[in-house]
Design an enzyme around this catalytic site. Structure first.
Site, PDB file in Angstrom:
ATOM      1  N   ASP A 167     -14.837  19.509 -43.320  1.00  0.00           N
ATOM      2  CA  ASP A 167     -13.640  19.194 -42.549  1.00  0.00           C
ATOM      3  C   ASP A 167     -13.247  17.720 -42.674  1.00  0.00           C
ATOM      4  O   ASP A 167     -12.418  17.371 -43.516  1.00  0.00           O
ATOM      5  CB  ASP A 167     -13.846  19.602 -41.092  1.00  0.00           C
ATOM      6  N   ASP A 168     -13.814  16.844 -41.842  1.00  0.00           N
ATOM      7  CA  ASP A 168     -13.516  15.408 -41.854  1.00  0.00           C
ATOM      8  C   ASP A 168     -14.855  14.646 -41.834  1.00  0.00           C
ATOM      9  O   ASP A 168     -15.238  14.074 -40.806  1.00  0.00           O
ATOM     10  CB  ASP A 168     -12.668  15.017 -40.650  1.00  0.00           C
ATOM     11  N   GLU A 201      -9.014  27.492 -33.776  1.00  0.00           N
ATOM     12  CA  GLU A 201      -9.966  26.404 -33.561  1.00  0.00           C
ATOM     13  C   GLU A 201     -10.042  26.071 -32.066  1.00  0.00           C
ATOM     14  O   GLU A 201     -11.113  26.080 -31.459  1.00  0.00           O
ATOM     15  CB  GLU A 201      -9.563  25.166 -34.352  1.00  0.00           C
TER      16      GLU A 201
END
Length: 354
Positions: free
Chosen positions: A292-293, A214
């Site tokens: 993801d978030d 990432e």
């Protein structure tokens, strides 16, 4: 809503979400509500004025400068989660929203160490999450698997202690947990540091994954595959920069749980147009698309699908490759996979006949 003629298809597709942090679904409205319920003091206006209202907090979420910048607010947000009911409420709110976007199966990360360090026992966290999982199955026909994660920025003995706890509860063996992963800042923590703890968990037959590639280059992806024996790579963004690694991922059918919009929000990509969606497709690397978030990044999975479609103008065959691969690589049982694949085939056939 995307502008593509495929929007109706994108809405109907039976989605599998495989990179979702349950703590990352904490919407500001729920954050403030739980803070009041649990008498948790958030930063005062003179310390961090973004905590004035949901609007000021959402506005701050729109200008993250890095993963570490985001994690500051992510861990602060967690402070309002105290009781099993809080964790059930958090997960149930996500499951309800996900089901409304036709998510049919979700594989969900959670970070016990971030709660244990605040005095919230592991068992309290799991109790709440399991209650929400049962409700999702019974009321939403949504299947859920949980993946427990260690925080790599913490001392290794803390992670060993978490594994001790999980093993003592039998949660790797009894189906409570489907997998084991690793999250948090990547830059200063190469995968080989965690080789022994991964070997210990892997010896139980538990499925292994890790957030790599990432923030750091493809060498971390290679190292996670070779030294941690992961069968899945979370993010894997940097893999696109290594042609030999792409061939390895394609040959092994290793799934990347790709989060292109997250990569943009956290400044790992300058624009969504720079995401290696076409690179992965052309290399026949298996990847899923995930949020993801989403409470922090402003895009749940349907939003991510639409953003990707508007940017890359994918074909129906591309979407069959993405969603079909996600189903096949899921950590649910074969019967559930077959049901999801049958549902996907029906949607594709219906769209082709229209």
């Amino acid at each position: 809503m995307c502008q593509s003629k495929l929007h109706e298809l994108l809405t109907a597709l039976p989605k599998v979400e495989q990179h979702l942090h349950i703590e990352g679904t904490l919407e500001p409205s729920l954050l403030f509500s739980l803070a009041a319920k649990n008498n948790i003091s958030l930063p005062s206006n003179d310390v961090d004025p973004v905590y004035q209202t949901t609007q000021t907090l959402l506005a701050r979420y729109q200008r993250f400068t890095s993963l570490d910048d985001f994690l500051h607010y992510y861990y602060l947000g967690m402070s309002v989660l105290i009781t099993a009911d809080d964790f059930e409420t958090l997960a149930w709110q996500y499951f309800t929203k996900a089901a409304g976007q036709n998510v049919r199966h979700a594989e969900v990360f959670f970070d016990p160490q971030a709660h244990i360090s605040r005095g919230v026992p592991y068992d309290v966290v799991v109790e709440g999450l399991l209650a929400a999982k049962k409700r999702a199955r019974d009321e939403l026909a949504l299947t859920v698997e949980y993946i427990v994660c260690i925080l790599r920025h913490l001392p290794l003995p803390d992670s060993e202690a978490l594994v001790d706890t999980v093993l003592s509860r039998g949660h790797f063996a009894d189906g409570t947990l489907a997998g084991f992963g690793m999250v948090s800042s990547e830059k200063d923590f190469p995968p080989h540091l965690f080789r022994e703890i991964y070997a210990r968990v892997g010896a139980t037959g538990t499925r292994l994954t890790s957030h790599v590639g990432e923030e750091v280059g493809p060498e971390f992806v290679r190292e996670a595959l070779a030294q941690l024996n992961v069968e899945r790579v979370d993010h894997g963004l940097a893999s696109a920069r290594d042609a030999d690694l792409l061939k390895q991922l394609a040959a092994s059918e290793t799934l990347l749980t790709f989060c292109p919009w997250s990569n943009v929000v956290l400044c790992n990509l300058p624009r969504l147009e720079d995401a290696p969606v076409r690179v992965f497709l052309d290399a026949r690397v298996r990847f899923s698309l995930n949020s993801d978030d989403p409470a922090y990044f402003g895009a749940y999975i349907q939003d991510v699908f639409c953003k990707v479609q508007d940017t890359f103008d994918l074909s129906v065959a591309d979407w069959e490759w993405i969603v079909g691969g996600a189903i096949e690589a899921s950590w649910c049982g074969q019967d559930r996979k077959l049901a999801l694949r049958t549902e996907l085939d029906a949607v594709l056939a219906s769209f082709a006949a229209a």
